[in-house]
Design an enzyme around this catalytic site. Structure first.
Site, PDB file in Angstrom:
ATOM      1  N   ALA A   1      14.331  14.464  28.745  1.00  0.00           N
ATOM      2  CA  ALA A   1      13.141  14.413  29.589  1.00  0.00           C
ATOM      3  C   ALA A   1      13.425  14.688  31.074  1.00  0.00           C
ATOM      4  CB  ALA A   1      12.428  13.071  29.387  1.00  0.00           C
TER       5      ALA A   1
ATOM      6  N   ASN B   1      10.161   8.357  22.296  1.00  0.00           N
ATOM      7  CA  ASN B   1      11.535   8.845  22.437  1.00  0.00           C
ATOM      8  C   ASN B   1      11.893   9.561  21.142  1.00  0.00           C
ATOM      9  OD1 ASN B   1      14.021   8.999  23.982  1.00  0.00           O
ATOM     10  ND2 ASN B   1      14.897   7.550  22.533  1.00  0.00           N
TER      11      ASN B   1
ATOM     12  N   ASP C   1      11.050   9.578  26.589  1.00  0.00           N
ATOM     13  CA  ASP C   1      10.379  10.823  26.978  1.00  0.00           C
ATOM     14  C   ASP C   1       9.056  10.551  27.672  1.00  0.00           C
ATOM     15  OD1 ASP C   1      12.288  11.650  24.667  1.00  0.00           O
ATOM     16  OD2 ASP C   1      11.789  13.481  25.778  1.00  0.00           O
TER      17      ASP C   1
ATOM     18  N   ARG D   1       6.733  22.201  26.236  1.00  0.00           N
ATOM     19  CA  ARG D   1       6.943  21.070  25.326  1.00  0.00           C
ATOM     20  C   ARG D   1       5.939  19.977  25.699  1.00  0.00           C
ATOM     21  NH1 ARG D   1      12.771  19.091  24.093  1.00  0.00           N
ATOM     22  NH2 ARG D   1      11.670  18.422  22.213  1.00  0.00           N
TER      23      ARG D   1
END
Lengths: 341, 341
Positions: A46, A242, A232, A87
């Site tokens: 991240a 995550n 994340d 993403r």
């Protein structure tokens, strides 16, 4: 080792897909190459995604030919859009895009171009500082003699800095504590086997690699003193998205009375979401499940699912370690105050 | 498909290590080849190991040259010893060896040789009958519309018969129930991806392949109606050793109020052990973790652990499905009565 380095007119990154076989650096001269690098996980993690996107936007802006501000901004918007579609789960990406967007208000095109570079550098520097501080704060939770279990990769490669969960582990080791790490391989893309084991071996920190399915075995036998993972995206109530498999580790930790820590800079906290249910979960190509390193491991034509993340409800999280302090339940008020402060 | 077939003077097996790429049959003419096939998992799955060992012992006995009974029995002992050292966890292996040993009391060498073949065939036939019956009994627990999550491979390949956990699934499907299966890939050796997905596709039962780390995600989203797994050894109190990762699935199932079933013939129950703590857990070669299909997935020289099984405490098990009935907690009395009856 600099996983992400700005070279003035190019962005130099480590191609993480080639590790641990090869430590390959690639130089990206066009923003579309940076978007592609994020999509195929040459850059991943991240915080690293946020830093790479910021530089990628600055890079794209330098290459815009228009000197008319309106035309320039319209082309810049296209670039911002491309990054925001790269993403969906890590909020650091969107935070970086937002910050870059705000900077685009500078006087003229030349000034904006410089401001974007400055802002990308600032994002990178702030990330580095945040990670060093949260690693030091988190290391207080790791006692001498601990065996720490971690998932996925949250070291320098993932963060363009000192690391988050792996930063905490490295900081504890640096303090002279004798610690051992159990690293889950982290299927499907094996970031634990390929990257975490590699980073720990570089730092001479003892590591044992296991498959994801073995974590419960070691916890139930009392071999794990704490679990520490990155994030994340963290919702306002502490629910944490995550890497897929994190939720499972949290449930196993609770069942076995093992503390479960999340380590993340405040740039990973998303107060706009009241709970983890609202965090978008990226579905990636099923081929990542049916093949490993290009080798097919399943029957031809099999249906496979590939959610890349899961959400760990806050009730399983013993503490969230940030650069602004270590927070414990209930998270709702403390996370809000933290970001206001 | 006959995964294990006795050809009179040879044992024909499917080499499961080559699936799903290739359906390869191999013929073994010497007992040492059968021992090796069990060790390297050409034959695997608790019931199948028992059946293969029985035939392997019969095969070895046929090839003993000695016609003096004492010499014959001493060579037979060597064969029994080789099989008992092949793999430690599945009790079916030791049960088969014990049965074959008892048969060796027949009058003369010629009679013993025939008795061993007969006993191996009997073990095989009893396994087949037990699996068909337990599959039918277990299918009652699977309702129309269920999505069933299973781990590792427990079908014909693993059992030399109809299957255990996968037998239950197949029987429910055969009854006309619309069911779907989520199959975990089952690292390190990917029996779920390679074998279970393959068997289900052969039978036209809808299957979705996932990594082991995704099971929690699907359970927490209410996508799993029950979990059903096989067993390698069940202690007197119901504690169950099964493929590594089973314990994790059981904990996740409990946390998400999903029923967790173990399907196994009574030949898998070991009343000599009062609890699962006493079940020996096989540690296999760490290379199974650091490589996949011959491809290295971790840094050179990394330390890896490879426990092949874990133990699921009985408190997590909703029911144990055997050919003699479906048993629920507390298991201690019921399992003892079952084997006495």
């Amino acid at each position: 080792m600099k996983p992400i380095e700005w070279l003035g007119n190019r962005l130099k990154i480590i191609d993480q897909t080639q590790l641990p076989g090869k430590l390959a650096f690639v130089e990206l001269g066009d923003y579309t190459e940076v978007v592609a690098a994020i999509k195929v996980l040459k850059v991943r993690g991240a915080p690293a995604i946020g830093v790479a996107a910021a530089y990628g936007i600055a890079l794209g802006a330098q290459n815009i030919k228009a000197d008319n501000k309106a035309k320039f901004l319209s082309q810049l918007d296209k670039i911002l859009l491309a990054f925001s579609a790269a993403r969906p789960t890590a909020v650091n990406l969107f935070r970086a895009i937002d910050r870059m967007k705000k900077v685009a208000a500078a006087a003229d095109v030349t000034a904006i171009k410089q401001a974007l570079i400055d802002e990308a550098k600032a994002i990178h520097a702030e990330e580095e500082a945040a990670q060093e501080r949260l690693s030091r704060l988190g290391a207080e939770l790791i006692k001498d003699g601990f065996t720490v279990l971690t998932h996925c990769n949250t070291g320098s490669l993932a963060t363009a800095g000192y690391g988050t969960a792996l930063g905490v582990i490295k900081a504890a080791h640096k303090q002279g504590k004798k610690i051992e790490v159990i690293a889950t391989e982290t299927r499907p893309l094996l970031q634990g086997a390929r990257l975490t084991a590699w980073e720990l071996m570089q730092d001479n920190i003892p590591v044992t690699l296991i498959t994801d399915s073995m974590a419960g075995y070691f916890m139930s036998r009392g071999k794990v003193n704490c679990v520490i993972v990155g994030a994340d995206r963290i919702a306002a109530n502490g629910d944490t998205a995550n890497k897929i498999g994190t939720y499972t580790l949290a449930v196993l930790a609770k069942e076995n009375d093992v503390p479960f820590y999340v380590a993340a800079p405040t740039s990973t906290i998303d107060l706009s979401l009241s709970s983890g249910d609202q965090i978008p979960i990226e579905e990636r190509n099923p081929e990542e499940v049916t093949t490993i390193g290009g080798v097919s491991v399943a029957p031809k034509g099999v249906v496979a699912a590939n959610p890349a993340f899961d959400v760990t409800p806050h009730k399983y999280i013993t503490a969230i370690i940030t650069e602004k302090g270590v927070f414990r339940k209930p998270y709702l008020g403390s996370l809000k105050n933290l970001l206001r402060g």
